[in-house]
Design a protein around this motif. Structure first.
Motif, PDB file in Angstrom:
ATOM      1  N   GLU A  54      67.517 -66.031   5.587  1.00  0.00           N
ATOM      2  CA  GLU A  54      67.916 -67.286   6.228  1.00  0.00           C
ATOM      3  C   GLU A  54      69.382 -67.657   5.979  1.00  0.00           C
ATOM      4  OE1 GLU A  54      65.836 -68.774   8.268  1.00  0.00           O
ATOM      5  OE2 GLU A  54      64.142 -67.496   7.726  1.00  0.00           O
ATOM      6  N   GLU A  55      69.777 -67.690   4.724  1.00  0.00           N
ATOM      7  CA  GLU A  55      71.102 -68.189   4.370  1.00  0.00           C
ATOM      8  C   GLU A  55      72.197 -67.141   4.566  1.00  0.00           C
ATOM      9  OE1 GLU A  55      71.526 -71.354   3.639  1.00  0.00           O
ATOM     10  OE2 GLU A  55      69.368 -71.676   3.781  1.00  0.00           O
ATOM     11  N   GLU A  56      71.975 -65.999   4.077  1.00  0.00           N
ATOM     12  CA  GLU A  56      72.928 -64.897   4.132  1.00  0.00           C
ATOM     13  C   GLU A  56      72.195 -63.748   4.805  1.00  0.00           C
ATOM     14  OE1 GLU A  56      76.658 -63.904   3.711  1.00  0.00           O
ATOM     15  OE2 GLU A  56      75.950 -65.777   2.893  1.00  0.00           O
ATOM     16  N   PRO A  57      72.160 -63.715   6.134  1.00  0.00           N
ATOM     17  CA  PRO A  57      71.246 -62.807   6.840  1.00  0.00           C
ATOM     18  C   PRO A  57      71.526 -61.320   6.573  1.00  0.00           C
ATOM     19  CG  PRO A  57      72.683 -63.958   8.398  1.00  0.00           C
ATOM     20  CD  PRO A  57      72.981 -64.509   7.038  1.00  0.00           C
ATOM     21  N   LEU A  58      71.019 -60.857   5.442  1.00  0.00           N
ATOM     22  CA  LEU A  58      71.123 -59.440   5.111  1.00  0.00           C
ATOM     23  C   LEU A  58      69.982 -58.653   5.750  1.00  0.00           C
ATOM     24  CD1 LEU A  58      71.873 -59.778   1.288  1.00  0.00           C
ATOM     25  CD2 LEU A  58      73.512 -59.339   3.108  1.00  0.00           C
ATOM     26  N   PHE A  59      68.836 -59.304   5.883  1.00  0.00           N
ATOM     27  CA  PHE A  59      67.656 -58.666   6.460  1.00  0.00           C
ATOM     28  C   PHE A  59      67.246 -59.428   7.706  1.00  0.00           C
ATOM     29  CE2 PHE A  59      67.152 -58.225   1.786  1.00  0.00           C
ATOM     30  CZ  PHE A  59      67.399 -56.868   1.713  1.00  0.00           C
ATOM     31  N   PRO A  60      66.904 -58.712   8.755  1.00  0.00           N
ATOM     32  CA  PRO A  60      66.455 -59.418   9.963  1.00  0.00           C
ATOM     33  C   PRO A  60      65.051 -59.974   9.787  1.00  0.00           C
ATOM     34  CG  PRO A  60      66.284 -57.050  10.265  1.00  0.00           C
ATOM     35  CD  PRO A  60      66.945 -57.276   8.926  1.00  0.00           C
ATOM     36  N   LYS A  61      64.748 -61.002  10.565  1.00  0.00           N
ATOM     37  CA  LYS A  61      63.405 -61.566  10.577  1.00  0.00           C
ATOM     38  C   LYS A  61      62.505 -60.648  11.392  1.00  0.00           C
ATOM     39  CE  LYS A  61      65.232 -66.226  10.459  1.00  0.00           C
ATOM     40  NZ  LYS A  61      65.478 -67.411  11.246  1.00  0.00           N
ATOM     41  N   ARG A  62      61.207 -60.767  11.192  1.00  0.00           N
ATOM     42  CA  ARG A  62      60.247 -59.938  11.943  1.00  0.00           C
ATOM     43  C   ARG A  62      60.427 -60.115  13.445  1.00  0.00           C
ATOM     44  NH1 ARG A  62      55.058 -58.585   8.811  1.00  0.00           N
ATOM     45  NH2 ARG A  62      55.617 -59.187   6.726  1.00  0.00           N
ATOM     46  N   GLU A  63      60.602 -61.353  13.866  1.00  0.00           N
ATOM     47  CA  GLU A  63      60.756 -61.621  15.294  1.00  0.00           C
ATOM     48  C   GLU A  63      61.989 -60.918  15.843  1.00  0.00           C
ATOM     49  OE1 GLU A  63      60.895 -64.459  13.032  1.00  0.00           O
ATOM     50  OE2 GLU A  63      58.723 -64.388  12.948  1.00  0.00           O
ATOM     51  N   GLU A  64      63.085 -60.921  15.068  1.00  0.00           N
ATOM     52  CA  GLU A  64      64.314 -60.271  15.521  1.00  0.00           C
ATOM     53  C   GLU A  64      64.120 -58.763  15.635  1.00  0.00           C
ATOM     54  OE1 GLU A  64      67.024 -61.580  12.535  1.00  0.00           O
ATOM     55  OE2 GLU A  64      67.554 -63.406  13.618  1.00  0.00           O
ATOM     56  N   VAL A  65      63.398 -58.177  14.665  1.00  0.00           N
ATOM     57  CA  VAL A  65      63.129 -56.742  14.714  1.00  0.00           C
ATOM     58  C   VAL A  65      62.265 -56.421  15.930  1.00  0.00           C
ATOM     59  CG1 VAL A  65      61.978 -54.814  13.554  1.00  0.00           C
ATOM     60  CG2 VAL A  65      63.400 -56.383  12.240  1.00  0.00           C
ATOM     61  N   ALA A  66      61.228 -57.222  16.176  1.00  0.00           N
ATOM     62  CA  ALA A  66      60.353 -57.004  17.334  1.00  0.00           C
ATOM     63  C   ALA A  66      61.143 -57.123  18.632  1.00  0.00           C
ATOM     64  CB  ALA A  66      59.196 -57.996  17.302  1.00  0.00           C
ATOM     65  N   ARG A  67      62.012 -58.133  18.735  1.00  0.00           N
ATOM     66  CA  ARG A  67      62.835 -58.321  19.927  1.00  0.00           C
ATOM     67  C   ARG A  67      63.779 -57.136  20.119  1.00  0.00           C
ATOM     68  NH1 ARG A  67      66.214 -62.603  18.823  1.00  0.00           N
ATOM     69  NH2 ARG A  67      64.348 -63.725  18.257  1.00  0.00           N
ATOM     70  N   PHE A  68      64.395 -56.662  19.030  1.00  0.00           N
ATOM     71  CA  PHE A  68      65.296 -55.514  19.102  1.00  0.00           C
ATOM     72  C   PHE A  68      64.560 -54.269  19.596  1.00  0.00           C
ATOM     73  CE2 PHE A  68      67.006 -51.684  17.050  1.00  0.00           C
ATOM     74  CZ  PHE A  68      68.271 -51.660  17.602  1.00  0.00           C
ATOM     75  N   LEU A  69      63.358 -54.021  19.046  1.00  0.00           N
ATOM     76  CA  LEU A  69      62.582 -52.852  19.472  1.00  0.00           C
ATOM     77  C   LEU A  69      62.173 -52.955  20.936  1.00  0.00           C
ATOM     78  CD1 LEU A  69      60.367 -52.296  16.310  1.00  0.00           C
ATOM     79  CD2 LEU A  69      62.368 -50.972  17.027  1.00  0.00           C
ATOM     80  N   ALA A  70      61.824 -54.150  21.377  1.00  0.00           N
ATOM     81  CA  ALA A  70      61.484 -54.347  22.798  1.00  0.00           C
ATOM     82  C   ALA A  70      62.712 -54.097  23.670  1.00  0.00           C
ATOM     83  CB  ALA A  70      60.941 -55.755  23.010  1.00  0.00           C
ATOM     84  N   ASP A  71      63.881 -54.565  23.232  1.00  0.00           N
ATOM     85  CA  ASP A  71      65.118 -54.332  23.987  1.00  0.00           C
ATOM     86  C   ASP A  71      65.447 -52.847  24.054  1.00  0.00           C
ATOM     87  OD1 ASP A  71      65.336 -57.044  24.383  1.00  0.00           O
ATOM     88  OD2 ASP A  71      66.908 -57.346  22.855  1.00  0.00           O
ATOM     89  N   VAL A  72      65.218 -52.127  22.964  1.00  0.00           N
ATOM     90  CA  VAL A  72      65.451 -50.676  22.955  1.00  0.00           C
ATOM     91  C   VAL A  72      64.519 -49.983  23.947  1.00  0.00           C
ATOM     92  CG1 VAL A  72      65.225 -48.573  21.553  1.00  0.00           C
ATOM     93  CG2 VAL A  72      66.386 -50.569  20.613  1.00  0.00           C
ATOM     94  N   ASP A  73      63.248 -50.395  23.975  1.00  0.00           N
ATOM     95  CA  ASP A  73      62.295 -49.811  24.929  1.00  0.00           C
ATOM     96  C   ASP A  73      62.733 -50.093  26.361  1.00  0.00           C
ATOM     97  OD1 ASP A  73      60.746 -48.853  22.868  1.00  0.00           O
ATOM     98  OD2 ASP A  73      59.281 -50.494  22.928  1.00  0.00           O
ATOM     99  N   THR A  74      63.166 -51.322  26.637  1.00  0.00           N
ATOM    100  CA  THR A  74      63.630 -51.688  27.980  1.00  0.00           C
ATOM    101  C   THR A  74      64.854 -50.864  28.362  1.00  0.00           C
ATOM    102  OG1 THR A  74      62.805 -53.935  27.679  1.00  0.00           O
ATOM    103  CG2 THR A  74      64.424 -53.615  29.420  1.00  0.00           C
TER     104      THR A  74
END
Length: 194
Positions: A152-172
């Motif tokens: 949240e504060e220092e975004p070193l790791f993505p949130k689950r939703e962001e990872v899911a969105r990224f993977l969906a974008d890669v598939d698209t």
């Protein structure tokens, strides 16, 4: 000397648990050697199901080897740690020793009640149990706070939703590239024919 101290502690727990002594009685006369570097201690089972330091020249029927780093994990009852214990010798004795290690417990509250009475002993035991759990809970809380900070504060790791969105974008994107390649191939065919 360490064997005597360990035998007294184990016998105190055995005194409170008749089932454990019954489990050890068939192994009367057998010696178990515990090797936890730098300690090497042996105990012999007697006819009553109690343990005592072995006599001179007693050969171990079972040798149990633990790394010093494994002992805390066993005390925390980590299931994977039990598989890392090395045993050599009598398999039945090894099974019974493992069962005792997992299930034999010192009833501290019973001992405290003899000195302080039942109510105070119960409260002391509850307080001691809470105090024993505190380091694990504190470590878990600190780890959770660090992960939350890193997300949240220092975004070193993505949130689950962001990872899911990224993977969906890669598939698209992959699907779009495949469609584009097919269009290009059709255009090349049309240009080649024309």
């Amino acid at each position: 000397m360490f064997s005597s101290v360990l035998a007294a502690a184990v016998n105190h727990a055995l005194e409170q648990s008749g089932w454990a002594r019954d489990r050890l009685r068939p192994h009367a006369g057998k010696t178990v050697r515990f090797v936890v570097v730098p300690f090497d201690v042996a105990l012999t089972v007697d006819e009553g199901g109690y343990v005592r330091p072995p006599g001179a020249g007693a050969e171990p029927a079972l040798t149990v080897r633990l790394s010093p780093w494994l002992l805390p994990r066993l005390l925390l009852e980590e299931e994977a740690a039990y598989r890392e214990v090395q045993t050599e010798g009598d398999a039945e004795l090894a099974a019974d020793v493992a069962h005792l290690f997992r299930h034999l417990r010192w009833d501290l509250e019973e001992d405290l009640s003899r000195v302080f009475g039942d109510v105070l002993a119960h409260r002391l035991a509850q307080g001691g149990a809470a105090l024993a759990r505190w380091p694990v809970q504190a470590a878990s809380g600190i780890a959770q706070m660090w992960v939350e900070y890193a997300r949240e504060e220092e975004p070193l790791f993505p949130k689950r939703e962001e990872v899911a969105r990224f993977l969906a974008d890669v598939d698209t994107l992959r699907d779009d590239v495949e469609r584009l390649e097919k269009r290009i191939a059709r255009l090349e065919d049309q240009l080649g024919k024309g």
